[in-house]
Scaffold this active site. Structure first.
Site, PDB file in Angstrom:
ATOM      1  N   LYS A  22       5.506  -8.367  -6.176  1.00 45.50           N
ATOM      2  CA  LYS A  22       4.893  -7.329  -5.318  1.00 45.50           C
ATOM      3  C   LYS A  22       5.907  -6.255  -4.998  1.00 45.50           C
ATOM      4  O   LYS A  22       5.631  -5.059  -5.114  1.00 45.50           O
ATOM      5  CB  LYS A  22       4.405  -7.970  -4.023  1.00 45.50           C
ATOM      6  CG  LYS A  22       4.043  -6.975  -2.922  1.00 45.50           C
ATOM      7  CD  LYS A  22       3.509  -7.620  -1.657  1.00 45.50           C
ATOM      8  CE  LYS A  22       4.557  -7.962  -0.661  1.00 45.50           C
ATOM      9  NZ  LYS A  22       5.051  -6.855   0.153  1.00 45.50           N
ATOM     10  N   ASN A  23       7.108  -6.652  -4.588  1.00 39.79           N
ATOM     11  CA  ASN A  23       8.080  -5.683  -4.101  1.00 39.79           C
ATOM     12  C   ASN A  23       8.775  -4.927  -5.219  1.00 39.79           C
ATOM     13  O   ASN A  23       9.538  -4.006  -4.951  1.00 39.79           O
ATOM     14  CB  ASN A  23       9.081  -6.356  -3.164  1.00 39.79           C
ATOM     15  CG  ASN A  23       8.397  -6.788  -1.874  1.00 39.79           C
ATOM     16  OD1 ASN A  23       7.268  -6.361  -1.594  1.00 39.79           O
ATOM     17  ND2 ASN A  23       9.036  -7.634  -1.108  1.00 39.79           N
ATOM     18  N   CYS A 116       5.332  -2.657  11.789  1.00 36.27           N
ATOM     19  CA  CYS A 116       4.387  -3.764  11.565  1.00 36.27           C
ATOM     20  C   CYS A 116       4.854  -4.939  12.411  1.00 36.27           C
ATOM     21  O   CYS A 116       5.693  -4.795  13.273  1.00 36.27           O
ATOM     22  CB  CYS A 116       4.312  -4.116  10.089  1.00 36.27           C
ATOM     23  SG  CYS A 116       5.885  -4.604   9.474  1.00 36.27           S
ATOM     24  N   ARG A 121      10.646  -0.877  11.649  1.00 37.98           N
ATOM     25  CA  ARG A 121      10.731  -0.386  10.266  1.00 37.98           C
ATOM     26  C   ARG A 121      11.093   1.107  10.212  1.00 37.98           C
ATOM     27  O   ARG A 121      10.314   1.942   9.738  1.00 37.98           O
ATOM     28  CB  ARG A 121       9.436  -0.657   9.496  1.00 37.98           C
ATOM     29  CG  ARG A 121       8.888  -2.059   9.629  1.00 37.98           C
ATOM     30  CD  ARG A 121       9.729  -3.115   8.953  1.00 37.98           C
ATOM     31  NE  ARG A 121       9.748  -3.079   7.512  1.00 37.98           N
ATOM     32  CZ  ARG A 121       8.819  -3.649   6.738  1.00 37.98           C
ATOM     33  NH1 ARG A 121       7.804  -4.237   7.293  1.00 37.98           N
ATOM     34  NH2 ARG A 121       8.914  -3.592   5.429  1.00 37.98           N
ATOM     35  N   ASP A 305      12.161 -12.933   3.593  1.00 38.27           N
ATOM     36  CA  ASP A 305      10.738 -13.170   3.315  1.00 38.27           C
ATOM     37  C   ASP A 305      10.419 -14.648   3.164  1.00 38.27           C
ATOM     38  O   ASP A 305       9.247 -15.024   3.146  1.00 38.27           O
ATOM     39  CB  ASP A 305      10.307 -12.423   2.043  1.00 38.27           C
ATOM     40  CG  ASP A 305      10.372 -10.922   2.237  1.00 38.27           C
ATOM     41  OD1 ASP A 305      10.389 -10.196   1.229  1.00 38.27           O
ATOM     42  OD2 ASP A 305      10.440 -10.477   3.401  1.00 38.27           O
ATOM     43  N   ARG A 397      -2.675  -9.618   0.968  1.00 38.62           N
ATOM     44  CA  ARG A 397      -1.903  -8.402   0.653  1.00 38.62           C
ATOM     45  C   ARG A 397      -0.828  -8.706  -0.395  1.00 38.62           C
ATOM     46  O   ARG A 397      -0.471  -7.859  -1.192  1.00 38.62           O
ATOM     47  CB  ARG A 397      -1.208  -7.883   1.920  1.00 38.62           C
ATOM     48  CG  ARG A 397      -2.053  -7.065   2.853  1.00 38.62           C
ATOM     49  CD  ARG A 397      -1.203  -6.530   3.983  1.00 38.62           C
ATOM     50  NE  ARG A 397       0.046  -6.027   3.462  1.00 38.62           N
ATOM     51  CZ  ARG A 397       1.197  -6.064   4.152  1.00 38.62           C
ATOM     52  NH1 ARG A 397       1.237  -6.594   5.367  1.00 38.62           N
ATOM     53  NH2 ARG A 397       2.301  -5.585   3.635  1.00 38.62           N
TER      54      ARG A 397
END
Ligand code: EPZ
Length: 417
Positions: A22-23, A116, A121, A305, A397
């Site tokens: 994803k990243n 978030c 952030r 993460d 997500r």
């Protein structure tokens, strides 16, 4: 708003194939704006954040064709540099559009993506870098507004080792005049993946993966073909789940060196970890896992993460574990949810002290962010009884077909509206 219903005391067994990172893809998609021509992206994960990024590029005017596992993107008809508000609000990674839009079109106007659940952030390092390259950047009425007739290469020292800032500056510098040197750059594998795409497009990026990245600007970039690297965070999530449920799982399509901190920590906890060419087999802890000290750090340290998934495993370890979250200000929101399941955890600032308990009990809990959601699935598989997890939109997500992948490993997990 979906929920997940999960039966506990399940030992995961079998094989799981990891999707694209994803990243990596959330920076690779914006990078395609830099090319004069079509770029083909393969092995992209089918997750909501990636779909939204594709929608944003299409909203700017790019030709975006999506097939099962990837994209064909041609920015030839891009006419706007102001991505739509309602899409940007959904996606924090929209900030990665700044560098490419500025470098290719000389302007960008992006609403400040909200903070978030894991912290404010800020984007100060992104802005510092783009200003160093000669851009005029203002924040007005909640928008980031950037202009640059022509970017000029320059030295940039990052005060914070920021993944996003490194990516934004690296992408912008590819079309700047002259040489840029980014110091104290982030070294995540996803940054190397983007650099590989940029170089395939004709850029000159050297040193990605180290803390000094040197970019020699060029006049034009062309379309390329790129395969996204496997998602080390998804892989780590399943490795931890295998150890935590005392199962036996082979995780396939991984790059083992991207997972060294996770391999080391699971072995310390007492799991058996066998490393293959592009797979890792994890056999769970005999009896209970050993307690651990975990410190999250920029790559190659233990990834933030995977802090909440590892915390889930440690809730029933044979002793006290100390977890220090050094990257984000507020990444312990999963702790309250674990406590509803009987975990004994005390949070002081950026440190969580986890007293191992004999077992967790199923409960109704809520996912507060994407990784916390995955961590709650692990806790639910460990617990006695049934767990209901609300907030599955967070999980979807970032994890492709997560219920299907867990079900294939023997989990009794189902979705309900
Ligand atoms: C990327 O976020 C990842 N997201 C995150 O993954 C990951 O947790 C994070 O890197 C750290 O590895 C994507 O790649 C899309 P940072 P990013 O800039 O780039 C501070 C997930 O679950 N900072 O490296 O936003 C910041 O507040 C997500 O997949 C500044 O102070 O992370 C944080 O404390 C969550 N100023 C620290 O640096 C800035 O200008 C690291 O942030 C930028 C960041």
């Amino acid at each position: 708003m979906g929920i997940l219903v999960i039966e506990g005391e399940t030992r995961l067994k079998g094989r799981v194939t990891i999707s694209g990172a994803k990243n990596a893809v959330l920076a690779v998609l914006p990078a395609t704006l830099l090319a004069e021509g079509e770029t083909i992206i393969e092995n992209s994960p089918g997750i909501n954040d990636v779909r939204v990024m594709g929608q944003i590029l299409a909203a700017l005017g790019a030709e975006v064709k999506e097939n099962g596992s990837g994209f064909k993107i041609n920015p030839g008809r891009v006419y706007s540099q102001s991505p739509p508000l309602e899409l940007v609000k959904k996606l924090r990674a929209s900030s990665l559009l700044l560098g490419p839009l500025l470098a290719r079109y000389g302007q960008a106007e992006i609403v400040m993506p909200g903070g978030c659940n894991i912290g404010p952030r800020p984007l100060d390092q992104h802005i510092k870098g783009l200003r160093a390259l000669g851009a005029e950047v203002k924040i007005e009425r909640g928008f980031i507004w950037a202009r640059a007739k022509k970017l000029k290469g320059a030295p940039v020292y990052l005060d914070v080792t920021s993944v996003g800032a490194t990516e934004n500056i690296m992408m912008a510098a590819c079309l700047a005049e002259g040489k840029t040197v980014i110091e104290n750059a982030a070294k995540e594998p996803e940054i190397v993946d983007i650099a590989n795409l940029l170089n395939a497009m004709g850029a000159s990026v050297k040193g990605a993966g180290t803390d000094v990245i040197r970019i020699q600007g060029v006049k034009h970039l062309r379309g390329a073909r790129h395969t996204i690297i496997p998602d080390r965070i998804e892989a780590g999530t399943f490795m931890i789940a295998a150890a935590a449920t005392r199962g036996e799982v082979t995780i396939e399509n991984v790059i083992p060196e991207h997972l060294e901190p996770v391999i080391a920590k699971l072995r310390e906890a007492g799991a058996r970890v066998e490393v293959g060419e592009d797979s890792i087999k994890v056999t769970g802890c005999e009896g209970t896992c050993q307690p651990l000290d975990i410190k999250t750090l920029p790559y190659p340290g233990f990834p933030t993460d995977l802090q909440s998934p590892m915390t889930a495993l440690l809730t029933t370890a044979a002793g006290t574990s100390i977890i220090k979250e050094n990257i984000f200000e507020n990444r312990f929101r999963h702790v309250d949810e674990f406590k509803r399941m009987g975990a004994q955890i005390k949070v002081e600032g950026r440190t969580a002290v986890v007293e191992g308990v004999d077992f967790l009990s199923g409960a109704r809990v809520r996912a507060t962010d994407l990784r916390a959601g995955a961590a709650l699935i692990i806790a639910a598989l460990m617990a006695r009884g049934e767990t209901i997890i609300q907030g599955t939109e967070h999980i979807d997500r970032g994890y492709e077909n997560i219920t299907g992948k867990f079900r294939a490993l023997g989990a009794h997990i189902r979705r309900e509206d």
